[in-house]
Design a protein around this motif. Structure first.
Motif, short mmCIF file in Angstrom:
data_model
loop_
_atom_site.label_atom_id
_atom_site.label_comp_id
_atom_site.label_asym_id
_atom_site.label_seq_id
_atom_site.Cartn_x
_atom_site.Cartn_y
_atom_site.Cartn_z
N MET A 107 0.82 -1.21 0.00
CA MET A 107 0.00 0.00 0.00
C MET A 107 0.86 1.27 0.00
N GLN A 108 2.04 1.16 0.59
CA GLN A 108 2.96 2.30 0.53
C GLN A 108 3.42 2.53 -0.92
N GLU A 109 3.59 1.42 -1.65
CA GLU A 109 4.05 1.53 -3.05
C GLU A 109 2.93 2.00 -3.98
N LYS A 110 1.74 1.40 -3.81
CA LYS A 110 0.66 1.64 -4.79
C LYS A 110 -0.18 2.87 -4.47
N LEU A 111 -0.43 3.11 -3.17
CA LEU A 111 -1.33 4.21 -2.79
C LEU A 111 -0.58 5.35 -2.12
N ASN A 112 0.75 5.25 -2.11
CA ASN A 112 1.60 6.27 -1.46
C ASN A 112 1.24 6.53 -0.01
N TYR A 113 0.87 5.46 0.70
CA TYR A 113 0.53 5.60 2.12
C TYR A 113 1.81 5.79 2.94
N THR A 114 1.67 6.49 4.06
CA THR A 114 2.78 6.52 5.02
C THR A 114 2.77 5.18 5.77
N PHE B 178 -6.03 -7.82 -11.39
CA PHE B 178 -6.29 -6.39 -11.59
C PHE B 178 -5.85 -5.50 -10.42
N LEU B 179 -5.63 -6.08 -9.23
CA LEU B 179 -5.31 -5.26 -8.04
C LEU B 179 -4.15 -4.28 -8.28
N PRO B 180 -3.01 -4.72 -8.82
CA PRO B 180 -1.90 -3.77 -8.98
C PRO B 180 -2.18 -2.70 -10.04
N MET C 262 -7.36 3.80 -8.06
CA MET C 262 -8.35 4.48 -7.22
C MET C 262 -8.36 3.85 -5.83
N GLU C 263 -8.12 4.67 -4.83
CA GLU C 263 -7.91 4.16 -3.47
C GLU C 263 -9.07 3.28 -2.99
N LEU C 264 -10.30 3.78 -3.11
CA LEU C 264 -11.46 3.05 -2.58
C LEU C 264 -11.60 1.69 -3.25
N ALA C 265 -11.49 1.66 -4.59
CA ALA C 265 -11.62 0.40 -5.33
C ALA C 265 -10.54 -0.58 -4.91
N PHE C 266 -9.31 -0.08 -4.74
CA PHE C 266 -8.19 -0.92 -4.33
C PHE C 266 -8.50 -1.58 -2.98
N LEU D 253 5.16 -5.53 -9.00
CA LEU D 253 4.03 -6.06 -8.25
C LEU D 253 3.04 -6.74 -9.19
N ASP D 254 2.89 -6.17 -10.41
CA ASP D 254 1.97 -6.76 -11.40
C ASP D 254 2.33 -8.21 -11.68
N ALA D 255 3.61 -8.43 -12.01
CA ALA D 255 4.07 -9.79 -12.35
C ALA D 255 3.90 -10.73 -11.17
#
Length: 418
Positions: free
Chosen positions: A251-258, A306-308, A312-316, A379-381
């Motif tokens: 989530m830090q990588e995909k959604l730029n979360y702290t 499809f996750l990676p 959109m944060e909510l959909a993820f 992450l996709d692979a």
């Protein structure tokens, strides 16, 4: 006179939850990683080996001691589980005090792990026998306790570490777990032979389908459906554990979360893991167990693919949390499904043998994730590899569905001739 002595089945279920909430605290392991690694002055990955050993021993002890659990009954095996798990946690406190890493592995991983395996399977086959009308709901309640335990004991552990120090925290926790498990084990027992709940008549309203067989553990190994369910569980657990263990960095990588925001989501993963257990296992009473697993695998093929790609944060988060409910749901629907497939004669032993998949998947899933992620950097692979595994699981679950349908057709024919 028999009915007066009959115990309340809902209190039996509560006792099962008591056992599972205690041993489920193993899921809060990440809370103790940092305080313990600081004392031993090693990397976090070194401390995580105690957790891996505990999960491996959970799978192995469930597999090899399942027949013993069936033989001695839930009181004896529950008491043994409480002693092993309690002593394992108390010994972990000693290990921290003496700064002995080997002793920590031995107490937390080996002794605690054996307590985990025994405690996990002890109440489950008993509950299936007490709730012939609601198998999924009953086992879901107990196994939900296992999923939710981290939510309860995670903050408790952290507060104890801060208040009394690490080794004292282990001593206090060891006593709490032991008291909880031993008192729960005192109440739990099997119902009388052929027990049916009051006012419940098979054939009226919600019918009980006859079990496909009522066979012992050795006979179950000679059927294809044992191997089908083993493969289905192995893949569901390996993929689920991989995503749970990688949730925070993902989530830090995909959604730029702290890191702090990601940690909050990891807490929510615990909630959905628990909710999925009660929700899917209860639904399986109506959907049918084989159909429930088909839904799991069909959804997760798409989810992991499809996750990676979802920005959109909510959909993820919705997709991630739904996957987690299916991870928990797979565990909770399993005992009821095994009851349908093999009967309740040696359900604890068969459940134990299938749980060996958990011990193995707990090592294989995160390892595949790390190896593919490090090799490809993508992450996709990585998640596409898991989507591919779910395709195999879906094929196996469709074969299982065909086997189940054939078996029920045979039973219906017999009933019609009778």
């Amino acid at each position: 006179m028999q009915t007066q002595k009959l115990k309340n089945r809902w209190l039996i279920a509560a006792s099962a939850v008591g056992i599972h909430i205690s041993i489920g605290s193993v899921y809060a392991y990440s809370v103790m990683t940092n305080p313990v690694k600081d004392i031993f002055d090693v990397d976090g990955s070194v401390i995580k080996w105690a957790f891996k050993i505990a999960i491996l021993l959970l799978g192995l002890s469930a597999a090899f001691l399942g027949r013993w659990v069936e033989k001695v009954g839930p009181k004896v095996s529950g008491t043994t589980a409480g002693l092993f798990y309690g002593v394992g946690i108390l010994g972990s406190g000693l290990a921290v005090q003496f700064e002995s890493l080997i002793l920590f592995y031995l107490c937390y991983g080996v002794i605690g792990g054996i307590g985990l395996g025994l405690g996990y399977i002890t109440p489950v086959s008993t509950l299936v026998k007490w709730f012939p009308d609601r198998r999924g709901l009953a086992t879901g309640m107990a196994i939900m306790g296992f999923g939710f335990a981290a939510l309860i004991f995670g903050p408790v552990m952290q507060s104890l570490f801060d208040a009394v120090g690490v080794s004292n925290a282990f001593y206090i926790l060891g006593i709490i777990y032991m008291v909880l498990i031993l008192s729960s084990a005192r109440y739990i027992e099997r119902p009388p032979e052929g027990y049916m709940p009051d006012g419940f008549k098979p054939g009226e309203g919600k019918t009980i389908k006859a079990d496909m067989a009522n066979i012992d553990a050795n006979a179950s190994l000679k059927t294809p459906r044992f191997y089908y369910i083993w493969i289905m569980m192995f893949i569901n657990i390996a993929c689920g554990i991989a995503i749970i263990s990688a949730a925070s960095p993902m989530m830090q990588e995909k959604l730029n979360y702290t890191p702090m925001e990601a940690a909050a989501i990891v807490g929510l993963i615990g909630v959905f893991n628990g909710l999925g257990r009660i929700m899917w296992s209860s639904l399986s009473d109506y959907l049918g167990r084989a159909n429930t697993y088909i839904i799991f695998f069909a959804f997760q093929i798409l989810a992991f693919f499809f996750l990676p790609k979802i920005s959109m944060e909510l959909a993820f988060l919705v997709v991630l949390f739904t996957v987690i409910t299916m991870y928990g749901g797979g565990f909770a629907t399993l005992p009821a499904f095994l009851g349908d497939l093999f009967g309740t004669k040696q359900l604890g032993a068969i459940h134990g043998m299938v749980l060996a998949a958990w011990g193995l998947a707990g090592v294989v899933g995160p390892t595949i994730y790390d190896v593919v992620k490090n090799a490809t950097g993508s992450l996709d692979a990585t998640l596409e590899v898991f989507a591919g595994l779910f395709v195999i699981a879906l094929i196996v679950s469709l074969l299982m569905k065909r086997t189940v349908n054939k078996a029920y057709k045979k039973i219906d024919k017999k009933l019609n001739f009778a």
